[in-house]
Design a protein around this motif. Structure first.
Motif, PDB file in Angstrom:
ATOM      1  N   PHE A  37       7.403   4.440  23.824  1.00  0.00           N
ATOM      2  CA  PHE A  37       7.887   5.422  23.851  1.00  0.00           C
ATOM      3  C   PHE A  37       6.526   6.519  24.708  1.00  0.00           C
ATOM      4  CE2 PHE A  37      10.272   5.191  19.879  1.00  0.00           C
ATOM      5  CZ  PHE A  37      10.409   3.393  19.536  1.00  0.00           C
ATOM      6  N   GLN A  39       4.982  10.440  24.255  1.00  0.00           N
ATOM      7  CA  GLN A  39       4.874  11.929  23.788  1.00  0.00           C
ATOM      8  C   GLN A  39       3.940  12.947  24.511  1.00  0.00           C
ATOM      9  OE1 GLN A  39       3.274  11.129  19.632  1.00  0.00           O
ATOM     10  NE2 GLN A  39       3.738  13.408  19.088  1.00  0.00           N
ATOM     11  N   LYS A  43       6.176  17.883  21.468  1.00  0.00           N
ATOM     12  CA  LYS A  43       7.059  17.054  21.172  1.00  0.00           C
ATOM     13  C   LYS A  43       6.655  16.383  20.582  1.00  0.00           C
ATOM     14  CE  LYS A  43       8.978  18.778  25.793  1.00  0.00           C
ATOM     15  NZ  LYS A  43       9.725  18.323  26.566  1.00  0.00           N
ATOM     16  N   GLU A  44       7.680  15.572  19.822  1.00  0.00           N
ATOM     17  CA  GLU A  44       8.177  14.069  18.834  1.00  0.00           C
ATOM     18  C   GLU A  44       7.776  12.165  19.974  1.00  0.00           C
ATOM     19  OE1 GLU A  44      10.537  15.967  15.385  1.00  0.00           O
ATOM     20  OE2 GLU A  44      11.846  14.374  16.352  1.00  0.00           O
ATOM     21  N   ARG A  45       7.519  11.690  19.610  1.00  0.00           N
ATOM     22  CA  ARG A  45       7.867  10.928  20.333  1.00  0.00           C
ATOM     23  C   ARG A  45       9.340  10.179  20.390  1.00  0.00           C
ATOM     24  NH1 ARG A  45       3.340   6.812  18.257  1.00  0.00           N
ATOM     25  NH2 ARG A  45       1.653   8.242  18.611  1.00  0.00           N
ATOM     26  N   GLU A  46       9.349   9.534  21.591  1.00  0.00           N
ATOM     27  CA  GLU A  46      10.489   9.330  21.591  1.00  0.00           C
ATOM     28  C   GLU A  46      10.857   7.858  22.463  1.00  0.00           C
ATOM     29  OE1 GLU A  46      12.440  12.304  24.838  1.00  0.00           O
ATOM     30  OE2 GLU A  46      11.129  11.744  26.021  1.00  0.00           O
ATOM     31  N   LYS A 108      14.415   4.125  16.877  1.00  0.00           N
ATOM     32  CA  LYS A 108      13.311   5.228  16.486  1.00  0.00           C
ATOM     33  C   LYS A 108      11.890   4.551  16.249  1.00  0.00           C
ATOM     34  CE  LYS A 108      18.135   7.112  14.551  1.00  0.00           C
ATOM     35  NZ  LYS A 108      17.151   8.304  15.166  1.00  0.00           N
ATOM     36  N   ALA A 109      10.992   5.491  16.064  1.00  0.00           N
ATOM     37  CA  ALA A 109       9.640   4.980  16.141  1.00  0.00           C
ATOM     38  C   ALA A 109       9.790   4.512  15.046  1.00  0.00           C
ATOM     39  CB  ALA A 109       8.850   6.543  16.353  1.00  0.00           C
ATOM     40  N   ASP A 110      10.073   4.520  13.945  1.00  0.00           N
ATOM     41  CA  ASP A 110      10.233   4.129  12.596  1.00  0.00           C
ATOM     42  C   ASP A 110      10.148   3.071  12.076  1.00  0.00           C
ATOM     43  OD1 ASP A 110      12.383   6.610  10.889  1.00  0.00           O
ATOM     44  OD2 ASP A 110      12.675   5.028  12.015  1.00  0.00           O
ATOM     45  N   TRP A 115       1.922  -0.445  17.171  1.00  0.00           N
ATOM     46  CA  TRP A 115       1.929   0.329  18.505  1.00  0.00           C
ATOM     47  C   TRP A 115       0.304   0.195  19.104  1.00  0.00           C
ATOM     48  CZ3 TRP A 115       4.944   4.307  18.998  1.00  0.00           C
ATOM     49  CH2 TRP A 115       6.587   4.490  18.829  1.00  0.00           C
TER      50      TRP A 115
END
Length: 125
Positions: A37, A39, A43-46, A108-110, A115
């Motif tokens: 991912f 970030q 911005k959001e983590r992608e 998706k990060a969730d 991590w």
């Protein structure tokens, strides 16, 4: 309890290459779906590159398709992200992550449980 440690970030000029490494401790990287991912500020983590076990299925975001490649070395219990033809818009903190399952590709990060601490990649024009 899994622990992930990234390395390999740095500063590079546009068009250059970097290889990020993610050493995994406490779980076997070959058993789980894993991913990279990033970030950027504000911005959001992608999710940019994710794979199921044994790279049977892989995902690449359109922004990196054809330039980045995800792989893993099961003997070293390490995940890699080879980044070629880098662009200034690739500048971000990059994170590796692992799920606790391996059947599907998760983007998706969730959906990820473990991590790394992140490594900065800066691409100058």
């Amino acid at each position: 309890q899994g622990q992930l440690v990234e390395s390999g970030g740095g500063s590079v000029q546009a068009g250059g290459s970097l290889r990020l490494s993610c050493a995994v401790f406490g779980l076997k990287v070959e058993d789980y779906s894993v991913g990279w991912f990033r970030q950027a500020p504000g911005k959001e983590r992608e999710g940019i590159s994710c794979t199921s076990t044994r790279e049977e299925k892989s995902f690449y975001d359109d922004s990196v398709k054809g330039r980045f490649s995800i792989s893993r070395d099961n003997a070293k219990n390490t995940l890699y992200l080879q980044m070629n033809s880098l662009k200034p818009e690739d500048t971000a903190v990059y994170y590796c992550a692992s799920t606790r399952t391996g059947t599907y590709v998760y983007t998706k990060a969730d959906q990820y449980h473990y991590w790394g601490q992140g490594t900065q990649v800066t691409v100058s024009s």
